[in-house]
Scaffold this motif. Structure first.
Motif, PDB file in Angstrom:
ATOM      1  N   VAL A  20      26.407  17.474 117.010  1.00 18.93           N
ATOM      2  CA  VAL A  20      26.176  16.289 117.825  1.00 18.93           C
ATOM      3  C   VAL A  20      27.054  16.294 119.069  1.00 18.93           C
ATOM      4  N   ILE A  21      28.319  16.703 118.889  1.00 16.49           N
ATOM      5  CA  ILE A  21      29.278  16.560 119.976  1.00 16.49           C
ATOM      6  C   ILE A  21      29.294  17.774 120.897  1.00 16.49           C
ATOM      7  N   ILE A  22      29.076  18.958 120.332  1.00 15.12           N
ATOM      8  CA  ILE A  22      29.394  20.175 121.087  1.00 15.12           C
ATOM      9  C   ILE A  22      28.284  20.563 122.039  1.00 15.12           C
ATOM     10  N   ASN A  23      28.658  21.125 123.172  1.00 15.41           N
ATOM     11  CA  ASN A  23      27.688  21.771 124.048  1.00 15.41           C
ATOM     12  C   ASN A  23      28.394  22.915 124.766  1.00 15.41           C
ATOM     13  N   LYS A  24      27.639  23.701 125.533  1.00 13.31           N
ATOM     14  CA  LYS A  24      28.229  24.915 126.124  1.00 13.31           C
ATOM     15  C   LYS A  24      29.473  24.604 126.943  1.00 13.31           C
ATOM     16  N   LYS A  25      29.463  23.433 127.625  1.00 10.87           N
ATOM     17  CA  LYS A  25      30.582  23.164 128.525  1.00 10.87           C
ATOM     18  C   LYS A  25      31.866  22.798 127.798  1.00 10.87           C
ATOM     19  N   ASN A  26      31.760  22.008 126.711  1.00  9.95           N
ATOM     20  CA  ASN A  26      32.995  21.554 126.081  1.00  9.95           C
ATOM     21  C   ASN A  26      33.347  22.322 124.818  1.00  9.95           C
ATOM     22  N   ALA A  27      32.580  23.367 124.492  1.00  6.99           N
ATOM     23  CA  ALA A  27      32.848  24.113 123.261  1.00  6.99           C
ATOM     24  C   ALA A  27      34.273  24.640 123.239  1.00  6.99           C
ATOM     25  N   ILE A  28      34.820  24.897 124.425  1.00  9.63           N
ATOM     26  CA  ILE A  28      36.166  25.469 124.488  1.00  9.63           C
ATOM     27  C   ILE A  28      37.193  24.571 123.790  1.00  9.63           C
ATOM     28  N   PHE A  29      36.956  23.262 123.819  1.00  6.07           N
ATOM     29  CA  PHE A  29      37.925  22.358 123.209  1.00  6.07           C
ATOM     30  C   PHE A  29      37.937  22.475 121.706  1.00  6.07           C
ATOM     31  N   PHE A  30      36.767  22.789 121.117  1.00  2.00           N
ATOM     32  CA  PHE A  30      36.721  23.003 119.675  1.00  2.00           C
ATOM     33  C   PHE A  30      37.618  24.177 119.317  1.00  2.00           C
ATOM     34  N   PHE A  31      37.467  25.270 120.078  1.00  6.07           N
ATOM     35  CA  PHE A  31      38.256  26.459 119.777  1.00  6.07           C
ATOM     36  C   PHE A  31      39.726  26.228 120.057  1.00  6.07           C
ATOM     37  N   PHE A  32      40.008  25.375 121.056  1.00  2.00           N
ATOM     38  CA  PHE A  32      41.394  25.016 121.321  1.00  2.00           C
ATOM     39  C   PHE A  32      42.006  24.335 120.105  1.00  2.00           C
ATOM     40  N   GLY A  33      41.290  23.328 119.584  1.00  2.10           N
ATOM     41  CA  GLY A  33      41.789  22.610 118.415  1.00  2.10           C
ATOM     42  C   GLY A  33      41.945  23.537 117.226  1.00  2.10           C
ATOM     43  N   PHE A  34      40.963  24.427 117.052  1.00  3.23           N
ATOM     44  CA  PHE A  34      40.991  25.341 115.926  1.00  3.23           C
ATOM     45  C   PHE A  34      42.201  26.267 116.021  1.00  3.23           C
TER      46      PHE A  34
END
Lengths: 261, 278
Positions: A197-211
């Motif tokens: 729901v939240i992720i898209n190509k532009k902000n995916a980097i933040f998921f990996f940052f958190g991970f």
């Protein structure tokens, strides 16, 4: 036993009505309801532990628009039975799963009933009976939700404990452990639902940052949450306040021009 | 025709109206149904306004028409519903005052136009960001045996839910149509979603890495511990892969029940053969 089943049924109803009439304040969530169950049954420690683990498993589950998929009913029953029979916490997960499937079935049936209730409201308005229309929505609606939650929980808690003791003796160890692993796998399904729901190509980097942050630093989730909020605020300011700074610079130049006239 | 009604509505204390929008918002799911979802609750939320605007028997047909309009398909995050109710009330007043010039279809259009974006922001904010953050903190504290866990989780949830519902309703009513124009002009929705998605994603990333600790107990020849090798490549590698696999299934649209049952079956099998462990 009767009292236990009754009160726990009421706790379940309270949780359910939270999402119907309190705008889903999160009282319905396993963490809260299991704590309440633990408080009532006099074993807060287990209540908190079961609540935390059930909440973790179902953390990602979201109700997008449609009546969602949640483990609220299962968690309450699982927690109650674990405390009353002194079983291992993994039993709560084993009980919650079939209860979740059961509650999904009941909800689907009740949803269909609610369609006919909507039609009743339509005809009440046509007949000019506005009071009845309102009553159906605000009284009969919540009552239906309450019944659909109270009865299964009451029955499960009242009969469950003995049933569970029987099952515990028969079920082999590996199945119980496997179910625990399975429940944890389900947690990833929840995370994935949330992500989609939240992720898209532009902000995916933040998921990996958190991970990466969590994986390499070993920070607690509270620490990560705080860093996340700070990060979001900083980036918001960088992105949106910069625009207004540029505007002001242009504005002051214009004012100076006007002075020349 | 509804002069008296309009007067009653206009003179009714603002605070009481805001309370109606507030409870209308929080009670948005009292009769959720497949056909028109939250329609009856929306009707209930706007009903008192309509009752005040059309009190006389001559107004009956008009009242029915407005009630029926309020029963159209509706779906929204409950807390954001208050805003739409307030806005609708402002528009209903406008319509009651100028029934010949104000096109009532505009009310339907505005409701429908707002439903989507407000649900998007609302669900992401409340279920995706606030609940995740509140419950993550709650879980960590509860796992340490502290009752502060659930308490703090509820405080956070309340602290966000209450103001948005109350002030949303008030804003929608007081500012009325001006708000719609402002929101679209300033790209406010984009901005809010931007901030929320950043915070939410970072936390979700952290969650996927640490909340569920799945490892592999496989050991080759009593010396090569597979988990250590994996940790050398990257810690929490298995959770990352699992998240990726599940994301794929979600995107493919596999039914939740199928996934849940498969997880348990796979879990039992993998645990039995010692491939994965919690």
């Amino acid at each position: 036993m009767l009292l236990n089943a009754f009160v726990i049924g009421l706790i379940a109803v309270f949780g359910r009505l939270d999402s119907r009439m309190l705008g889903r304040l999160n009282f319905e969530r396993p963490l809260i309801t299991c704590t309440l169950v633990g408080l009532f049954l006099g074993d807060l420690k287990t209540g908190l532990a079961v609540g935390a683990s059930m909440e973790m498993v179902s953390l990602g589950f979201m109700s997008i628009g449609a009546s969602g998929f949640d483990m609220n009913m299962g968690s309450i029953v699982g927690c109650a039975i674990v405390i009353m029979t002194g079983s291992d916490i993994s039993t709560a997960l084993a009980i919650a799963t079939p209860m979740t499937l059961l509650s999904t079935l009941i909800e689907t049936g009740a949803d269909i009933l609610r369609i006919s209730m909507t039609h009743m409201i339509d005809s009440s308005v046509e007949a000019g009976n506005f009071k009845r229309a309102k009553t159906i929505n605000i009284v009969w609606g919540p009552m239906l939700y309450s019944i659909c939650y109270f009865i299964p929980v009451f029955i499960a808690v009242y009969f469950g404990a003995d049933l569970i003791n029987l099952i515990n003796d028969f079920i082999p160890e590996f199945v119980l452990n496997g179910v625990t692993l399975g429940a944890n796998l389900v947690a990833f399904f929840g995370f994935a639902m949330l992500l989609s729901v939240i992720i898209n190509k532009k902000n995916a980097i933040f998921f990996f940052f958190g991970f990466a942050l969590a994986a390499y630093s070993g920070l607690s989730l509270t620490g990560i949450a705080i860093i996340a909020i700070i990060f979001a605020v900083i980036l918001y300011q960088l992105k949106y306040d910069n625009n207004s700074k540029v505007q002001t610079a242009d504005g002051s130049i214009d004012e100076l021009d006007e002075l020349d006239d | 025709m509804s002069k008296k009604g309009l007067e009653t509505q206009r003179n009714y204390p603002l605070r009481k109206k805001c309370k109606e929008f507030f409870w209308g918002g929080w009670c948005m799911q009292t009769l959720w149904n497949y056909e028109r979802q939250m329609n009856t609750a929306f009707m209930w939320g706007i009903s008192k306004t309509l009752d005040r605007l059309y009190p006389d028997p001559e107004d009956l047909e008009k009242k029915k028409e407005r009630y029926n309009a309020a029963l159209e398909f509706f779906n929204i995050t409950p807390q954001c519903g208050a805003f739409v109710l307030g806005l609708t009330a402002a528009m209903e007043e406008e319509y009651a005052e100028h029934p010949d010039t104000f096109n009532p279809e505009m009310i339907t259009n505005v409701k429908t136009a707002l439903m989507g974006p407000l649900s998007g922001i609302g669900d992401s904010l409340f279920q995706g960001t606030v609940r995740i953050i509140a419950m993550s903190i709650g879980i960590s504290l509860a796992q340490k045996g502290s009752i502060l866990g659930p308490i703090i989780a509820m405080l956070i949830s309340f602290a966000v839910s209450f103001p948005i519902t109350w002030f949303g309703g008030k804003l929608g009513y007081v500012k009325g149509q001006e708000v719609i124009r402002q929101i679209s002009e300033n790209n406010l929705m984009d901005k809010v979603m931007y901030g929320c998605s950043i915070a939410g994603l970072i936390v979700v990333g952290g969650m996927c890495a640490t909340l569920v600790n799945i490892t592999t107990p496989i050991v080759y020849n009593e010396t090569l511990v597979l988990q250590d090798v994996l940790n050398g490549i990257m810690p929490c590698l298995i959770p990352l892969c699992l998240t990726g696999i599940m994301y794929y299934f979600v995107k493919k649209g596999v039914h939740p029940i199928v996934i849940v049952i498969s997880c348990f079956v796979v879990g039992i099998v993998l645990n039995y053969f010692g491939i994965l462990a919690v």
